[in-house]
Design a protein around this motif. Structure first.
Motif, short mmCIF file in Angstrom:
data_model
loop_
_atom_site.label_atom_id
_atom_site.label_comp_id
_atom_site.label_asym_id
_atom_site.label_seq_id
_atom_site.Cartn_x
_atom_site.Cartn_y
_atom_site.Cartn_z
N ASN A 17 0.84 -1.20 0.00
CA ASN A 17 0.00 0.00 0.00
C ASN A 17 0.88 1.25 0.00
O ASN A 17 2.10 1.17 0.02
CB ASN A 17 -0.95 -0.02 1.21
N GLN A 18 0.23 2.41 -0.02
CA GLN A 18 0.94 3.69 -0.07
C GLN A 18 1.85 3.86 1.15
O GLN A 18 2.96 4.38 1.04
CB GLN A 18 -0.05 4.83 -0.17
N HIS A 19 1.39 3.43 2.30
CA HIS A 19 2.18 3.52 3.53
C HIS A 19 3.48 2.73 3.38
O HIS A 19 4.55 3.20 3.76
CB HIS A 19 1.35 3.00 4.70
N ASP A 20 3.39 1.52 2.82
CA ASP A 20 4.59 0.70 2.59
C ASP A 20 5.56 1.42 1.65
O ASP A 20 6.77 1.40 1.87
CB ASP A 20 4.23 -0.65 1.95
N ILE A 21 5.04 2.03 0.59
CA ILE A 21 5.90 2.72 -0.38
C ILE A 21 6.66 3.86 0.28
O ILE A 21 7.88 3.97 0.14
CB ILE A 21 5.08 3.22 -1.59
N PHE A 55 5.02 2.90 -10.02
CA PHE A 55 4.85 1.46 -10.24
C PHE A 55 3.55 0.96 -9.64
O PHE A 55 3.04 -0.08 -10.04
CB PHE A 55 6.02 0.67 -9.64
N GLY A 56 3.02 1.66 -8.66
CA GLY A 56 1.77 1.25 -8.05
C GLY A 56 2.00 0.34 -6.85
O GLY A 56 3.11 0.02 -6.48
N MET A 57 0.88 -0.09 -6.28
CA MET A 57 0.92 -0.89 -5.06
C MET A 57 0.49 -2.32 -5.34
O MET A 57 -0.19 -2.59 -6.32
CB MET A 57 -0.03 -0.30 -4.03
N GLY A 58 0.91 -3.22 -4.48
CA GLY A 58 0.47 -4.60 -4.56
C GLY A 58 1.11 -5.42 -5.65
O GLY A 58 0.62 -6.49 -5.98
N LYS A 59 2.21 -4.93 -6.22
CA LYS A 59 2.92 -5.66 -7.27
C LYS A 59 4.25 -6.18 -6.73
O LYS A 59 4.93 -5.49 -5.98
CB LYS A 59 3.23 -4.75 -8.45
#
Length: 84
Positions: A17-21, A55-59
């Motif tokens: 998710n965005q927090h992880d990024i 790149f987006g999330m969850g990939k």
């Protein structure tokens, strides 16, 4: 230029998710080595928040670092490594 074979310098990671990024970029930018993030045929500087967000999330992505460290043991980074 770099010889990273069998040193744990290339690992698959997952940013859910965005927090992880944001946390990942904040942590990786504190290390002195260069790091790239690959998603398919695209590559960005792993220390670039905008690039990683693109790149987006969850990939599942591939993190490549250019140093002698093992990604699997880096504090703050190892938590994103995908274990099979």
């Amino acid at each position: 230029m770099y010889n990273n074979e069998d040193k744990g310098n290339r690992q698959q990671i997952l940013l859910r998710n965005q927090h992880d990024i944001v946390n990942f970029v904040n942590k990786i930018e504190k290390y002195p080595f260069h790091a790239d993030l690959y998603c398919g045929s695209c590559v960005v500087d792993a220390k670039s928040l905008l690039g990683v967000m693109g790149f987006g999330m969850g990939k599942v992505m591939t993190l490549q670092i250019y140093g002698d460290e093992d990604i699997r043991t880096l504090p703050g980074i190892s938590e994103y490594v995908v274990t099979k």
